[in-house]
Every structure is written in structure tokens, then in C-alpha cells.
Design a protein around this motif. Structure first.
Motif, PDB file in Angstrom:
ATOM      1  N   UNK A 185      39.996  20.361  37.371  1.00 39.49           N
ATOM      2  CA  UNK A 185      40.254  21.846  37.095  1.00 39.49           C
ATOM      3  C   UNK A 185      39.035  22.587  37.534  1.00 39.49           C
ATOM      4  N   UNK A 186      37.834  21.939  37.639  1.00 38.97           N
ATOM      5  CA  UNK A 186      36.682  22.433  38.012  1.00 38.97           C
ATOM      6  C   UNK A 186      36.662  22.665  39.717  1.00 38.97           C
ATOM      7  N   UNK A 187      37.335  21.774  40.308  1.00 38.55           N
ATOM      8  CA  UNK A 187      37.703  22.001  41.733  1.00 38.55           C
ATOM      9  C   UNK A 187      38.600  23.021  42.061  1.00 38.55           C
ATOM     10  N   UNK A 188      39.722  23.242  41.115  1.00 37.27           N
ATOM     11  CA  UNK A 188      40.585  24.289  41.197  1.00 37.27           C
ATOM     12  C   UNK A 188      39.879  25.816  40.913  1.00 37.27           C
ATOM     13  N   UNK A 189      38.887  25.903  40.022  1.00 43.65           N
ATOM     14  CA  UNK A 189      38.168  26.779  39.785  1.00 43.65           C
ATOM     15  C   UNK A 189      37.368  27.309  40.834  1.00 43.65           C
ATOM     16  N   UNK A 190      36.594  26.121  41.582  1.00 40.55           N
ATOM     17  CA  UNK A 190      35.778  26.400  42.410  1.00 40.55           C
ATOM     18  C   UNK A 190      36.545  26.969  43.673  1.00 40.55           C
ATOM     19  N   UNK A 191      37.884  26.299  43.875  1.00 39.30           N
ATOM     20  CA  UNK A 191      38.438  27.007  45.054  1.00 39.30           C
ATOM     21  C   UNK A 191      39.005  28.481  44.530  1.00 39.30           C
ATOM     22  N   UNK A 192      39.262  28.730  43.452  1.00 41.25           N
ATOM     23  CA  UNK A 192      39.597  30.055  42.899  1.00 41.25           C
ATOM     24  C   UNK A 192      38.482  30.974  43.180  1.00 41.25           C
ATOM     25  N   UNK A 193      37.305  30.831  42.969  1.00 37.34           N
ATOM     26  CA  UNK A 193      36.071  31.603  43.274  1.00 37.34           C
ATOM     27  C   UNK A 193      35.866  31.807  44.689  1.00 37.34           C
ATOM     28  N   UNK A 194      35.913  30.688  45.478  1.00 39.80           N
ATOM     29  CA  UNK A 194      35.786  30.734  46.789  1.00 39.80           C
ATOM     30  C   UNK A 194      36.777  31.584  47.478  1.00 39.80           C
ATOM     31  N   UNK A 195      38.080  31.692  47.143  1.00 36.48           N
ATOM     32  CA  UNK A 195      39.204  32.545  47.495  1.00 36.48           C
ATOM     33  C   UNK A 195      38.943  33.959  47.110  1.00 36.48           C
ATOM     34  N   UNK A 299      27.986  28.127  46.348  1.00 38.79           N
ATOM     35  CA  UNK A 299      26.924  28.465  45.835  1.00 38.79           C
ATOM     36  C   UNK A 299      26.367  29.666  46.941  1.00 38.79           C
ATOM     37  N   UNK A 300      26.598  29.358  48.252  1.00 42.06           N
ATOM     38  CA  UNK A 300      26.188  30.162  49.401  1.00 42.06           C
ATOM     39  C   UNK A 300      26.960  31.473  49.059  1.00 42.06           C
ATOM     40  N   UNK A 301      28.154  31.392  48.724  1.00 47.29           N
ATOM     41  CA  UNK A 301      29.180  32.586  48.682  1.00 47.29           C
ATOM     42  C   UNK A 301      28.559  33.488  47.633  1.00 47.29           C
ATOM     43  N   UNK A 302      28.184  32.702  46.428  1.00 48.91           N
ATOM     44  CA  UNK A 302      27.585  33.545  45.602  1.00 48.91           C
ATOM     45  C   UNK A 302      26.243  34.364  45.768  1.00 48.91           C
ATOM     46  N   UNK A 303      25.392  33.674  46.386  1.00 48.76           N
ATOM     47  CA  UNK A 303      24.162  34.439  46.880  1.00 48.76           C
ATOM     48  C   UNK A 303      24.426  35.678  47.690  1.00 48.76           C
ATOM     49  N   UNK A 362      34.058  42.437  41.824  1.00 45.00           N
ATOM     50  CA  UNK A 362      34.249  41.113  41.281  1.00 45.00           C
ATOM     51  C   UNK A 362      32.993  40.395  41.830  1.00 45.00           C
ATOM     52  N   UNK A 363      32.184  40.929  42.568  1.00 45.56           N
ATOM     53  CA  UNK A 363      31.289  39.956  43.328  1.00 45.56           C
ATOM     54  C   UNK A 363      30.307  39.365  42.247  1.00 45.56           C
ATOM     55  N   UNK A 368      28.274  34.530  39.270  1.00 44.81           N
ATOM     56  CA  UNK A 368      28.128  34.112  37.992  1.00 44.81           C
ATOM     57  C   UNK A 368      28.731  32.702  37.676  1.00 44.81           C
ATOM     58  N   UNK A 369      30.048  32.973  37.990  1.00 44.19           N
ATOM     59  CA  UNK A 369      30.951  31.577  37.905  1.00 44.19           C
ATOM     60  C   UNK A 369      30.205  30.465  38.557  1.00 44.19           C
ATOM     61  N   UNK A 370      29.887  30.723  40.135  1.00 47.14           N
ATOM     62  CA  UNK A 370      29.714  29.669  41.026  1.00 47.14           C
ATOM     63  C   UNK A 370      28.168  29.177  40.663  1.00 47.14           C
ATOM     64  N   UNK A 371      27.418  29.977  40.241  1.00 48.73           N
ATOM     65  CA  UNK A 371      25.838  29.716  39.869  1.00 48.73           C
ATOM     66  C   UNK A 371      25.971  28.554  38.593  1.00 48.73           C
ATOM     67  N   UNK A 372      26.548  29.038  37.728  1.00 46.84           N
ATOM     68  CA  UNK A 372      26.830  28.509  36.341  1.00 46.84           C
ATOM     69  C   UNK A 372      27.412  27.170  36.748  1.00 46.84           C
ATOM     70  N   UNK A 373      28.484  26.792  37.602  1.00 46.59           N
ATOM     71  CA  UNK A 373      28.846  25.483  38.015  1.00 46.59           C
ATOM     72  C   UNK A 373      27.788  24.800  38.662  1.00 46.59           C
ATOM     73  N   UNK A 374      26.668  25.317  39.172  1.00 45.49           N
ATOM     74  CA  UNK A 374      25.600  24.608  39.805  1.00 45.49           C
ATOM     75  C   UNK A 374      24.581  24.603  38.786  1.00 45.49           C
ATOM     76  N   UNK A 375      24.814  24.960  37.469  1.00 42.23           N
ATOM     77  CA  UNK A 375      23.639  24.467  36.361  1.00 42.23           C
ATOM     78  C   UNK A 375      22.672  25.531  36.526  1.00 42.23           C
ATOM     79  N   UNK A 376      23.009  26.602  37.071  1.00 39.07           N
ATOM     80  CA  UNK A 376      21.901  27.802  37.340  1.00 39.07           C
ATOM     81  C   UNK A 376      22.300  29.094  36.268  1.00 39.07           C
ATOM     82  N   UNK A 377      21.383  30.050  36.363  1.00 35.53           N
ATOM     83  CA  UNK A 377      21.568  31.077  35.642  1.00 35.53           C
ATOM     84  C   UNK A 377      21.209  32.537  36.359  1.00 35.53           C
ATOM     85  N   UNK A 378      21.936  33.507  35.931  1.00 32.55           N
ATOM     86  CA  UNK A 378      21.595  34.785  36.544  1.00 32.55           C
ATOM     87  C   UNK A 378      21.389  35.830  35.534  1.00 32.55           C
TER      88      UNK A 378
END
Length: 402
Positions: A185-195, A299-303, A362-363, A368-378
Motif C-alpha cells: 500500500x505504501x508503494x501504491x501511495x508513493x506511485x500515486x504521489x509521483x503521478x 522526495x526529490x519531486x516533493x522538494x 496540490x503541490x 507533505x505526503x512524500x516527506x512524511x513517508x521519508x520520516x520528515x516534517x514540513x
């Protein structure tokens, strides 16, 4: 646990009745057989009702299990009362409800049942019906009874503990399957965020292409060479973003990540953003030399999304200043500060949609979703002199970690 307890109680009641009949008929001991058989019959009736209740509900909470063990404890106390009390070799069966409580109950009811067991045992020491003595052979009978009690207790504990270990193994297997599902599910969520991130990035070049095509269709002259070059450049951006999405999707599906120097990673994000927004400017300043972070897919896409939002804020406010991106250390974590001169953090709740390039709104959610998956904060705050400061904090990777 309750089902197993019910089945064990059937065997226990049968054993009680057979023991009473054997002692009264074969050993000719004058014991209160009627009282003992009545207690066993009452326990059998309770077990039948419990079995019927379990078949109707198929589930039992801690309260139901505690009630069952309490009834067993009281029935055992009544049986021991009419058969010698603490002198009865089967008195150690008191340990069985305590052991079952330790396995199946929380700490509070388990301790309560244990204290009650000790109190009942103590009470029996002064209140019980004495066993009759057979001259010369009573001690041997006591030893035999202790042997039977040991076999019975060992059998019960073996059955209960084996069932308990089966339950533990099933729970471990279920936990492992749940963990695997969570990873998928995490991978699918990541793919959704990437898309979603790629759609966010493609919005600007596609809007530019749309404006060029509309202009050509409304005009009578062929497109200028400069317009064709711009169109070609924007199409190249779209192609690069789609390829990047495919690569990050592959890494996201595989759960791959890499360890990179923090300054180099952020600088690479700024450089990639410059390709996306050649007409905007950004200034990078590194302050975390030698510090490394784990870069998960997305994570790169998030920044880049956060830098793009800052550039949009400057453009919307009519400010001709570069976006400032700076790295540093804060409380043992990598801090990335993105500063703009826009309308401030409140603009995020009301994203502009009135001109091409203003984004899809939606940026920040994607980031936020990608950074939180990387155990980070915004977090965002007002910037001195006007504008917004978006701060990203990411955990560092220890030296030697891969």
C-alpha cells in the motif's frame, strides 16, 4: 481460548464424576458423593450454557473469559471443601485457572484472580470436610492421587500452551502478511504521489503549449521559429517528466532508496527545477556539508513542488526576486528552508487558479505526503519583511550506513 476452555471443562467434569464414583464404590470411602456429584452436575450445566452462548456469538472478550475462570475456581473450591481441603492431592489444580488467566487476561483481572485463588486456598485450610482415613494405606492413596493430579495438570497445561503457541504463530503470520500489505500500500501511495507530482509539473508546459496552439489557430501567419523552438522545448520537458515518473515508479514499486549528501541532493533538486522554470530564478546556499540523508522515491519531486510553489508565490505577488533555498542543521536533522516574498502561508489554503502556471493546488499536499513517508516534517511560517518560509526537516543517516 474460550472454546478450548469449554472442551477442557467437559473432560474435567467427566473426570470428576468418575473419580467420585470410583472412590465411593471401589474404595468404599464414606465421602459426601451426592454433594460432589451435584457440584459437578452444576458445572456441567454451566458449561452447556456457555457452549451454547459461544456457538451463538463465536467471540468472547476478556470479561467472558474471566467469568469462566471464576466459575471454575469456585467449583473447584466447593469440590475441595467436601473432600479434605488442602489435604486433597488435587489441591494443586488451583494453579490451572491462574495459568489460564496469565495467558488470556490483562494484568488487572489476572492479578485479581490470583489473589482470589490464594484467599480461597487459605480459607480451605480452616474450613473443609475431613477425608476419612484407611488405616495403613491412606498415605499411599495420597501419593497415588498426587501422581494422577500431576498427569492431569501436565496434560491440561500441554494442551493449553500448545494451543496458545498456535495462536501466537497465527498472529505472527497475520502480522507478517499485514506488514507486507502495508508495504504494498505504501508503494501504491508513493506511485500515486509521483503521478500527481508529474501532473503538477506537466501543468505549466502543457498550458504553454495550449497558448501557442491557440495563438497559431487564431492567426493568419505561420508560427515563428522562436515559437516552434519554445514548443519543442516544452514537449521535451513533458517527455523528460514522463521518463522521470517511469523511473521513480520503478524505484517506488521496488521500495528502493539511496543515501546522498544533503547539500548535493538539494542542489540537484534546484537544478532540475530550473529546467522546469527557465524564466524563474532560485538561489541555493548549502550549510550541511558532510551530512547525508536517505532519499526515498518521490522526495526529490516533493522538494521541487515546494520550490515551484515559492516561485508561483513570487510571480503572483509581482516580486522579481529569486527563491532562496538554504540547507542547515537543526537538532540533529537536516533543515531545508525555502523562502519567497509571496502572500504568506495563508495562500496555501486558497491556491490561485486564474492563470497558466499557477499550479493545480496540490503541490503542498503531494510534498507533505512524500516527506512524511521519508520520516520528515514540513512547516510554514511568516517571513520577516513579508512572504513565507517553508521548512523541511529530514533525519540524517549515520556514517557508514547504506
Amino acid at each position: 481460548m474460550l472454546q478450548l476452555l469449554i472442551y477442557l471443562r467437559y473432560l474435567s467434569v467427566a473426570g470428576q464424576m468418575l473419580t467420585v464414583v470410583f472412590v465411593a464404590q471401589r474404595l468404599n470411602l464414606p465421602i459426601p458423593a451426592r454433594a460432589l456429584l451435584s457440584i459437578s452436575a452444576g458445572l456441567l450445566l454451566f458449561n452447556v450454557l456457555s457452549h451454547w452462548w459461544w456457538l451463538a456469538h463465536r467471540e468472547a472478550g476478556p470479561r467472558a473469559l474471566a467469568l469462566q475462570l471464576l466459575v471454575d475456581l469456585l467449583a473447584l473450591t466447593a469440590l475441595l471443601y467436601f473432600s479434605g481441603g488442602p489435604a486433597n492431592p488435587f489441591v494443586s489444580l488451583y494453579l490451572v485457572p491462574v495459568a489460564l488467566a496469565a495467558i488470556g487476561l490483562d494484568i488487572a483481572p489476572m492479578l485479581g484472580l490470583t489473589v482470589l485463588t490464594a484467599a480461597l486456598y487459605t480459607w480451605l485450610m480452616g474450613h473443609h470436610v475431613e477425608l476419612p482415613h484407611l488405616h495403613g494405606s491412606d498415605f499411599q492413596l495420597h501419593v497415588t492421587g498426587m501422581w494422577v493430579n500431576f498427569l492431569l495438570s501436565a496434560g491440561i497445561m500441554a494442551v493449553v500452551l500448545s494451543r496458545f503457541m498456535t495462536i501466537v504463530r497465527e498472529q505472527r503470520r497475520s502480522l507478517s502478511e499485514a506488514r507486507e500489505r502495508a508495504i504494498r500500500d505504501e508503494s501504491l501511495s508513493a506511485l500515486g504521489s509521483l503521478a500527481a507530482g508529474t501532473a503538477h509539473e506537466l501543468n505549466t508546459p502543457l498550458a504553454t503549449i495550449g497558448l501557442l496552439v491557440d495563438d497559431w489557430m487564431s492567426g493568419d501567419h505561420p508560427p515563428a521559429r522562436e515559437d516552434l523552438e519554445l514548443l519543442r522545448s516544452q514537449l521535451a520537458h513533458c517527455r523528460d517528466h514522463v521518463r522521470a515518473l517511469a523511473e521513480m515508479a520503478r524505484r517506488g514499486a521496488a521500495g528502493e532508496s539511496s543515501v546522498e549528501p544533503g547539500d548535493a541532493f538539494v542542489h540537484a533538486c534546484v537544478d532540475r527545477w530550473r529546467l522546469l522554470r527557465p524564466n524563474a530564478t532560485a538561489r541555493f546556499r548549502g550549510g550541511a556539508a558532510g551530512r547525508r540523508v536517505r532519499v526515498d522515491p518521490g522526495l526529490q519531486q516533493a522538494l521541487i513542488n515546494l520550490i515551484n510553489n515559492a516561485a508561483d508565490a513570487n510571480a503572483a505577488a509581482g516580486v522579481d526576486e529569486p527563491v532562496e533555498v538554504e540547507t542547515g542543521m537543526r537538532e540533529g536533522r537536516l533543515n531545508i528552508a525555502i523562502r519567497d516574498r509571496g502572500a504568506g502561508p495563508a495562500r496555501i489554503a486558497r491556491p490561485r487558479r486564474d492563470h497558466p502556471g499557477s499550479g493545480l493546488g496540490i503541490g503542498l499536499l503531494i510534498s507533505k505526503s512524500s516527506i512524511e513517508r521519508s520520516r520528515g516534517t514540513v512547516k510554514q511560517s511568516e517571513r520577516d519583511g513579508g512572504g513565507c518560509v517553508t521548512e523541511v526537516e529530514l533525519p540524517l543517516v549515520a556514517e557508514g550506513a547504506a
